[in-house]
Design an enzyme around this catalytic site. Structure first.
Site, short mmCIF file in Angstrom:
data_model
loop_
_atom_site.label_atom_id
_atom_site.label_comp_id
_atom_site.label_asym_id
_atom_site.label_seq_id
_atom_site.Cartn_x
_atom_site.Cartn_y
_atom_site.Cartn_z
N ARG A 657 0.84 -1.20 0.00
CA ARG A 657 0.00 0.00 0.00
C ARG A 657 0.88 1.25 0.00
NH1 ARG A 657 -3.59 1.94 5.20
NH2 ARG A 657 -4.52 3.77 4.23
N ASN A 660 1.29 7.67 0.01
CA ASN A 660 1.15 8.84 -0.85
C ASN A 660 1.79 8.48 -2.20
OD1 ASN A 660 1.72 11.22 -2.31
ND2 ASN A 660 1.66 12.45 -0.43
N PRO A 661 0.95 8.09 -3.17
CA PRO A 661 1.49 7.60 -4.45
C PRO A 661 2.40 8.60 -5.15
CG PRO A 661 -0.86 7.15 -4.29
CD PRO A 661 -0.51 8.01 -3.11
N GLU A 734 14.44 2.60 -1.55
CA GLU A 734 15.67 2.11 -2.16
C GLU A 734 15.44 1.21 -3.37
OE1 GLU A 734 18.83 1.46 1.13
OE2 GLU A 734 16.90 1.56 2.11
MO1 MOS Z 1 19.86 3.75 3.06
S1 MOS Z 1 21.44 3.24 1.91
O1 MOS Z 1 19.52 2.48 4.08
O2 MOS Z 1 19.92 5.31 3.61
#
Ligand code: MOS
Length: 767
Positions: A657, A660-661, A734
């Site tokens: 989910r 905020n898309p 990430e």
């Molecule tokens: Mo990140 S590389 O866990 O800020």
């Protein structure tokens, strides 16, 4: 207007509840940043502040014989020169897992034995930055120089030691590989890369007795506060870190480096606030980037493309004194249903600063190996790269042997391939062109684990609005906004009714903003605290002598659209402000943490917020929890010059989910841009003679600019994942970079017929 006054677009309370958490809101901190009203940590200016400039070692390996500061001390404005000789002793601090060295273990931020270029040997403090900079040039340092190891392939490197926990697998991978009808084996490499945030690293330190305040851009206030407290032998509560905004971190501002001790040390010696900001070259020398890696991947398969075996042998750099494992198997063991797998990784010590976390540590270089290798196998077998991935789709976690909590990678393949037009791909390399431009299409898969961590937040309901407070930070990803949304949702209000205060370690505690864990941990904490505060309003409505709702049952009361009401109890209704006045209160507040949800006890709180030891890994419990994505990339390679342009990217993501898309999409696109840099531009170039980084500046360390970035289409295929987090989200920040570089390398092969296995893909490797 009062914050509780409901704007027309939110006039209907039931719409409001749907429109807050999950809405495509623009960052609420945006206007302050655009207008220059947002004050970044290094812009503070405590009274009587002076400036410190670091002098780093000019050799990578050896010994400081003598430092002559005579000329420096005579220079205008100079207040002090500090070296290992006259630095007061500090104590060694715990590592980020909370392992504390024996009491009294000494620590100095200044080196006498040098292990990398730029390692601090002295600091010069002066009234102005210019005076300190000029005087620092006059310092004379004599060294005895030793041999330096420049990188992974340096012949002077000692044999690599096995990385802790890296030797693992299942089945009999070597035997299965030897018996496989089809085999491929190649080596893939990634260079040293840097986080390169625009905002410099550094800090401003000020003492008041034994209380220390540090203004420092930080992804982890409470973790850093612990380090400072242990270095200087003062209580944790005496350290205040202020970091309301960050100008980029990408993993580089997650914990203290040794040089961070210098500003508070000299501030104490001088009795004046001290600012120490690294220069741009120093950010490359003193802040660990992503370690260089190499990995050999051998795949065994049937003629139909079913994987039989995967053998991986990897290596990565670490520093002479510290151990950082850039885990090259982080993605390898998760992607495909392979019955036999073996992996091992070595750590090679080089003369550099200790490497650190850069967006998707391990996962990004790991995906470069496996996602190129599977593409190479597909080509060998004459199969479509998407088809071979579907044929070997892992229906459960192949390593942990646990079901995925959610894994909508098939849906990502379908959505991404559909939007990209993948089915029109001619499998033949060099089959598509536009004049002198060779066109190639490639794909790659990305993954990032869900790390469950506890956090703490305070929510206060006052007559003039809702306040949210926590020591978590907004590193640019949108924490201010989604936390306002989380609180607003509980009270049925627009986010404009909520004020969010973050980035001060005096506030309720929070763990590291890293490992893509913050949004889930903090949204849950704020939601919980807001719910508790709302419950208290209901309790007051029921029980307070001044309450106009006193005769009613709790289950007839509502708190929505900024009003306390009783639709089932005769329709009485009033604003929260009027209600608070009626019961004679300034407000109600609640502080809640999410410790219990993670099996943690209140006594674990200090360890939880100041170490990374208590975060739950993705396979703790009955499920394996990860975010997933699939990237589809088009490149155009100039046939004459070998220049590569990424001309189109379509990526589909499963992050559960989205709170905020709009902000999630922005994170995905940022990750993809960083992946384009990783594929085509970024590399630390090391002089093999002396282990010096030759491009330690923004002119020569190349990163993508707007002109390098095409239109990027991102698609969400996620559904709420109730196992991954209280409110259904998985990690966002990430994931985006993971799988981009191999998708580009695969596209370059498709365009040119040439396989580049060593990043970045520069033109000389193609011609
Ligand atoms: Mo990140 S590389 O866990 O800020």
């Amino acid at each position: 207007m009062s914050a509780y006054q409901t704007p027309r677009k939110y006039a209907n309370a039931s719409d409001t509840a749907e429109a807050t958490l999950g809405a495509r809101l623009t960052r609420i901190d945006g206007p302050a940043k655009i207008r220059g009203a947002a004050r970044y940590p290094l812009e503070y200016r405590p009274e009587r502040m002076v400036h410190a400039v670091l002098v780093g070692s000019s050799i990578a390996s050896g010994r400081v014989l003598d430092i002559d500061a005579t000329a420096v001390e005579a220079a205008p404005g100079v207040l002090m020169v500090v070296t290992a000789e006259n630095a007061p002793p500090l104590s060694k601090a715990s590592d980020w897992l909370g392992n504390r060295p024996p009491e009294g273990t000494p620590f100095s931020p200044f080196a006498t034995q040098v292990t990398f270029i730029g390692q601090p040997v002295a600091v010069v403090v002066a009234e102005t930055f210019e005076q300190a900079t000029e005087a620092a040039r006059l310092l004379e340092v004599d060294y005895e120089s030793g041999d330096a190891v420049a990188g992974l392939d340096d012949a002077r490197a000692a044999p690599g030691a096995e990385a802790p926990g890296s030797n693992k697998g299942w089945g009999d991978a070597e035997a299965a590989l030897a018996a496989a009808p089809v085999r491929i084996e190649h080596e893939y490499g990634t260079p040293r890369e840097y986080q390169a945030p625009m905002e410099l690293h550094g800090g401003i330190a000020a003492w008041d007795g034994d209380r220390l305040t540090i203004w420092q851009p930080s992804q982890w206030l409470d973790g850093m506060a612990r380090t400072y407290a242990e270095w200087f032998g003062i209580p944790f509560e005496n350290v205040r870190i202020v970091s309301p905004y960050l100008g980029g971190g990408f993993g580089s501002k997650g914990f203290c480096y040794p040089h961070d001790a210098i500003a508070p040390m000299v501030a104490k010696m001088l009795g004046r606030p001290v600012k120490l900001a690294l220069t741009r070259p120093q950010t490359f020398e003193l802040v660990g980037g992503r370690a260089a890696t190499r990995q050999t991947i051998a795949l065994g398969a049937t003629h139909e493309g079913r994987l039989l075996s995967l053998v991986q042998r990897g290596a990565s750099e670490s520093s002479i004194e510290g151990t950082w494992v850039e885990a090259v198997a982080a993605a390898t063991t998760l992607y495909y249903d392979v019955p036999n797998l073996a992996t091992r990784q070595e750590i090679v010590r080089v003369n550099s600063v200790m490497p650190g976390a850069k967006r998707a540590p391990g996962k990004a270089p790991s995906a470069f190996g496996i996602e190129c290798a599977i593409d190479e196998l597909a080509h060998e077998l004459g199969m479509d790269p998407l088809e071979i991935r579907l044929l070997n789709y892992a229906e459960e976690d192949p390593e942990a042997r646990k079901p995925w909590s959610t894994r909508r990678l098939r849906e990502a393949f379908e959505a991404g391939a559909g939007a990209f037009g993948w089915s029109r791909r001619n499998p033949e390399p060099r089959s598509m062109r536009d004049g002198r431009q060779l066109i190639g299409w490639g794909m790659g898969v990305g993954t990032f684990p869900v790390i469950r961590a506890a956090s703490e937040a305070m929510v206060e309901v006052r007559a003039d609005g809702i306040e949210v407070r926590s020591s978590t930070v907004d590193m640019g990803q949108g924490a201010y906004t989604i936390l306002a949304q989380a609180a607003a949702e509980v009270f049925g209000l627009p986010e404009s009714a909520v004020t969010v205060t973050l980035g001060d370690s005096r506030l309720p505690r929070a763990g590291v903003t890293g490992g893509s864990r913050m949004a889930n941990a903090m949204v849950a904490a704020v939601h919980k605290a807001a719910t508790a505060a709302r419950d208290e309003l209901v309790e007051l409505a029921n029980g307070d002598p001044g309450s106009p709702f006193r005769d009613l049952q709790a289950n007839t009361l509502t708190v929505a659209a900024g009003r306390v009401g009783s639709p089932l109890g005769g329709g009485r209704d009033m604003s929260i402000g009027d209600f608070l006045a009626a019961v004679g209160r300034d407000g109600v507040e609640a502080t809640r943490d999410t410790l219990a949800e993670h099996g943690l006890k209140p006594e674990d709180a200090y360890a939880n917020y100041t170490t990374v030891a208590t975060g739950l890994p993705p396979t703790a419990g009955d499920y394996s929890m990860h975010s997933w994505c699939a990237h589809f990339v088009e490149v155009r390679v100039d046939e004459d010059f070998g220049t590569v342009r990424v001309s189109r990217v379509v990526s589909a993501f499963d992050c559960g989910r989205l709170y905020n898309p709009k902000l999630a999409e922005s994170q995905w696109k940022g990750g993809i841009m960083m992946g384009i840099g990783q594929a085509l531009l970024e590399q630390s170039i090391i002089d093999p003679r002396n282990a010096r980084m030759m491009n330690a500046n923004f002119g020569d360390y190349l990163m993508p600019t707007n002109a390098d970035i095409p239109d990027i289409e991102v698609i969400s295929v996620g559904v709420p994942d109730p196992h991954a987090s209280a409110l259904g989200g998985k990690g966002v920040g990430e994931l985006g970079i993971v799988g981009v570089a191999p998708a580009i390398a695969n596209a370059v092969f498709h365009a040119t017929g040439k396989r580049v296995r060593e990043l970045p893909i520069t033109l000389e490797k193609l011609i």
